[in-house]
Structures are given as C-alpha cells and as structure tokens.
Write an enzyme that holds these catalytic residues in place. Structure first.
Site, PDB file in Angstrom:
ATOM      1  N   ASP A  66       0.795  -0.815   0.005  1.00 18.30           N
ATOM      2  CA  ASP A  66      -0.163   0.386   0.340  1.00 18.30           C
ATOM      3  C   ASP A  66       0.657   1.201  -0.292  1.00 18.30           C
ATOM      4  O   ASP A  66       1.939   0.974   0.226  1.00 18.30           O
ATOM      5  CB  ASP A  66      -0.776   0.044   0.901  1.00 18.30           C
ATOM      6  N   ASP A  68      -0.150   5.109   1.032  1.00 20.76           N
ATOM      7  CA  ASP A  68      -0.899   5.979   1.703  1.00 20.76           C
ATOM      8  C   ASP A  68      -0.411   6.157   3.281  1.00 20.76           C
ATOM      9  O   ASP A  68      -0.898   5.034   3.813  1.00 20.76           O
ATOM     10  CB  ASP A  68      -1.813   7.015   1.537  1.00 20.76           C
TER      11      ASP A  68
END
Length: 313
Positions: A66, A68
């Site tokens: 991922d 963010d």
C-alpha cells in the site's frame, strides 16, 4: 489525475465494480512495468528484512505495498493537489479542502469514505479535460517537490529486501495509476496497481474504469496480477497501514501491518501477523519476534499547506 473520475454506473454491483477496477489496474500495472528502464539502479537500502524472509530466488513470490501512510507519509493525492495548486490549476478554497483531508488522514489514521469521496470530486473537477502526458510530466516534478522526502525509510528497506531477493515489488493504491507509477519507478520498484480512469485521445474524460482501487478492489487487483504473473499468493507478502486493506492482506501468506490503524493493529495481533511501526521511533513486533528498527517520524506537509493558505487570505 487519471483516477479522479470517481463516478461509476450505479446499476453495476459493488463486487462487479471491484473486479473491473482490479483487472483494469492489473493490466495497466503490467503494461507500465514493461516500459521501465531495466538498467535503473535501485535506491540504497537503509536496513534489511528478517533473514528467513523473503526467500532469495523464489520467483513465484512477490510483494505488494500500500502507498499512503505505508510507503509514504500522508496521502499521495494531497501532495499531488499541492503541486497542482502551485501551478494554478485551482484556487485557495480547493487547497484548504485538500489540507483538511490530509490533516484528517494524519490525525485520525483512517481512510474515511466521505472524506475520500470529497477529495475525489474535487480532483475530478480540476483535471477533467487535461492531457494525460501533461499531468504525468507535472507528476514527476511534484514527486521531487513534495513526496521524495516523505518515504518511510523502514518500509523502503522492506521493499528493497524483496528486490534483493530477486522478487517483484508492486505498489497497490487508490491513488491514480499514473502517480503510483511515477513513485514506483523513482523507488526502483517493479510497477504499480492504481486507480484507472478513462481517457480518449490522451485526454481525461472524468469517467472511472470500474471504481477506485480501494478495499476489496485492491484484493481483486492483486489476485488478477498474481494470476497473470504466475505467482503463488501463499508465498507472497503484502504490507498496509489500513484495516480497509485486510482483504488484500488476507490473500497472501505473509501479511504485514505497517504503521497500522487501531482496527488493523487489533486484527493483526489476533492473527499473529507481523507489525512494523515507523511513526514514533518505537519498535513494533510480531509477538515474540523483534521488528525492524523504528524510524523517527518526519513532519508532513499539512501544517505548511494550511499556513500557506492562511497567509494568502
């Protein structure tokens, strides 16, 4: 950017939209990764992963990260918005809205659906009608201005460990696939799975392909890419900070919670998943196993953006 046409046909089921978004993202990721310069040197690693994993030479394993708050502090879309504001793509009130979204994200540590939808609608109005090539070029500049110094060294080292083991490493994010691809290339990774938006003759239409690559859609994207690449998901790893990514983390044999929100931390502890927390300098760990050294948190851009907005009012 591309992934900013957030409206999808309501008659299509949520599951169908997730599958469509995932498959579209996987296709775009594979295409973009093939275009990367193979001669690019990876950035220097700050630390190494646990010696038993990843397994060197296992070409049926890969890693999915991922973006963010996992690889980068804050939200990529916010930083991109700051860069567009600097280039006069929109006015002060939109900047204030982006700043509020980033502040919420950093303070709450969760991806609130209403806040995310607000950001998407704002971004859509900004980029619709612009050329893909134009925003790709601007995205390169914005990475240097706002994103490069916000990469978590600890997470970057984990990604490098997979690369050093001869494995492919992919970003998986709800951010526009173009933005994600720029970040992936700058970090020396294999490629990126991101939200895919429609363009006609190189111009954004404001329509999304499927839905944002978020939650279940990320899992579908990873599943589609693994099938296309001949990967064994039980031998793969996934890394995220958010409980929204539990579907993706649950797909793989080696899930990691990185800078986890409270729900993901609880879920990870219940299932004995490994934990890493680079936000405060403390060391997090899977029960009984030392974690990689923590890294002190680096200040993000929210306060600066809000202060800039106030000074210019």
């Amino acid at each position: 950017m591309a992934a900013l046409g957030w409206l999808t046909p309501r008659r299509r089921s949520a599951t169908a939209r997730s599958v469509l978004a995932g498959e579209a993202s996987a296709e775009a990721a594979r295409k973009s990764s093939q275009e990367l310069e193979l001669a690019e040197e990876p950035t220097e690693s700050a630390e190494t992963a646990e010696p038993e994993f990843p397994v060197a030479g296992d070409d049926r394993a890969a890693a999915f990260f991922d973006l963010d708050n996992t690889v980068m502090q804050g939200a990529a879309l916010f930083h991109f918005g700051r860069g567009l504001y600097k280039r006069k793509f929109f006015q002060r009130q939109e900047l204030a809205r982006f700043a509020w979204q980033q502040a919420w994200f950093r303070i709450a540590g969760v991806e609130d659906p209403e806040h995310m939808q607000d950001v998407r609608e704002s971004a859509l109005s900004i980029v619709k009608g612009h050329r893909v090539a134009e925003l790709m070029s601007i995205g390169e500049e914005i990475y240097d201005e706002y994103m490069a110094e916000r990469i978590w060294p600890g997470t970057r080292a984990l990604a490098q460990a997979h690369l050093d083991a001869g494995q492919k490493v992919w970003l998986v994010t709800a951010a526009p696939v173009e933005t994600a691809t720029i970040i992936s290339r700058r970090l020396g990774l294999t490629g990126a799975l991101g939200t895919v938006a429609e363009s006609v003759d190189g111009v954004y239409t404001g329509k999304l392909v499927g839905e944002p690559l978020h939650g279940p859609a990320k899992a579908e994207a990873v599943r589609a890419l693994a099938a296309a690449e001949g990967l064994d998901l039980n031998r793969c790893a996934a890394y995220s900070d958010s409980h929204n990514d539990i579907p993706m983390l649950s797909l793989v044999g080696h899930p990691y919670a990185i800078n986890p929100d409270s729900k993901l931390r609880k879920h990870a502890r219940e299932r004995d998943w490994r934990l890493r927390d680079y936000r405060t300098g403390r060391k997090a760990a899977k029960v009984g196993i030392p974690a990689a050294a923590g890294v002190g948190a680096i200040a993000g851009g929210t306060a600066a953006a809000v202060a800039l907005h106030r000074r210019r009012r």
